[in-house]
Design an enzyme around this catalytic site. Sequence first.
Site, short mmCIF file in Angstrom:
data_model
loop_
_atom_site.label_atom_id
_atom_site.label_comp_id
_atom_site.label_asym_id
_atom_site.label_seq_id
_atom_site.Cartn_x
_atom_site.Cartn_y
_atom_site.Cartn_z
N ALA A 59 0.85 -1.19 0.00
CA ALA A 59 0.00 0.00 0.00
C ALA A 59 0.89 1.24 0.00
CB ALA A 59 -0.92 0.00 1.22
N GLU A 60 1.13 1.78 -1.20
CA GLU A 60 2.01 2.94 -1.31
C GLU A 60 1.49 4.13 -0.52
OE1 GLU A 60 3.10 0.10 -4.23
OE2 GLU A 60 1.14 1.02 -3.88
N PHE A 83 8.15 0.32 -7.49
CA PHE A 83 8.39 0.87 -8.83
C PHE A 83 7.71 2.24 -8.86
CE2 PHE A 83 8.66 -3.69 -9.43
CZ PHE A 83 9.82 -3.82 -10.18
N HIS A 129 5.76 -0.12 -14.70
CA HIS A 129 7.00 -0.31 -13.97
C HIS A 129 8.12 0.60 -14.46
CE1 HIS A 129 4.82 -3.83 -12.72
NE2 HIS A 129 5.79 -4.21 -11.91
#
Length: 325
Positions: A59-60, A83, A129
């Site tokens: 969970a960025e 990424f 990515h």
Amino acid sequence: MAQMTMIQAITDALRVELKNDENVLVFGEDVGQNGGVFRATEGLQAEFGEERVFDTPLAESGIIGMAVGLSTQGYRPVPEIQFFGFVYEAMDAVNGQAARLRYRSGNTQNAPITIRSPFGGGVHTPELHADSLEGLVAQQPGLKVVIPSGPYDAKGLLIQSIRDNDPVIYLEHMKLYRSFREEVPEEEYTIELGKANIKREGTDVTLVAYGAMVQASLKAAEELEKDGISAEVIDLRTVMPVDFDTIIKSVEKTNRMVMVQEAQRQAGIASYVVSNVQERAILHLEAPILTVAAPDTVYAFTQAEEVWLPNYKDIVEKANKVINF
């Protein structure tokens, strides 16, 4: 001195700062026992413990949100976005919170966060990515954006980024991770943020680049030399702030410039650099500044990646155009 790849230099820099400052914390998806998807943090959890090098949920938004909170409590977080194409999930925390914290608090708080993230094309990764999204963060006042082009710079710039009291976005081009080695001091050292590096001196045209395009520009300079053209290659190293003094001094000498980036022409920082150079050095230019960049499309699928990405031949072509203008 030791011969290191860029990934080894990054690991070494993290180790240096984890040793130097107990408030440095390294965290992200799989950075602990696995050592990260590219093994950039390999061995660090075993050496410094699970409280200082640890895994997070996928969970960025949570990773960077936690980093902002930790930075207000005396820590120096070094979170990893696995990424950089996944930064969209964390843009509120990056651009809306970390970048504004010093201003919003009346200079009573700062956000000494270094967000590490791989990016870049040429290695056939899946969608999202490889995107070059440095422009998204470079356009946000309050952030510094660093993109090393090799092992020596990677270590010195990362140590300096972690020690900086403002948030730094530290982007690592995947193609450079293990593509070559350089001599890197085993002891600690820093490289000033906001200071470009003249990688090759020349007299006929200035090539300004960053990240993997520095290596492409150096190869282009070698090809141009065969035709008697002397190209100066400038590695920005920090794409925000930009070291315009070094660029202008070079343009005053060569009178011609080509701006090189991997990002799409509408993205990245090329337009920002070119407009500033033309404002400050228009009377020294004997030809328009030309730009080498990817097409203005969504990043190509891997089957078309090599055709879509700019390369040293594109740089040679543009350099010849400004020479023969």
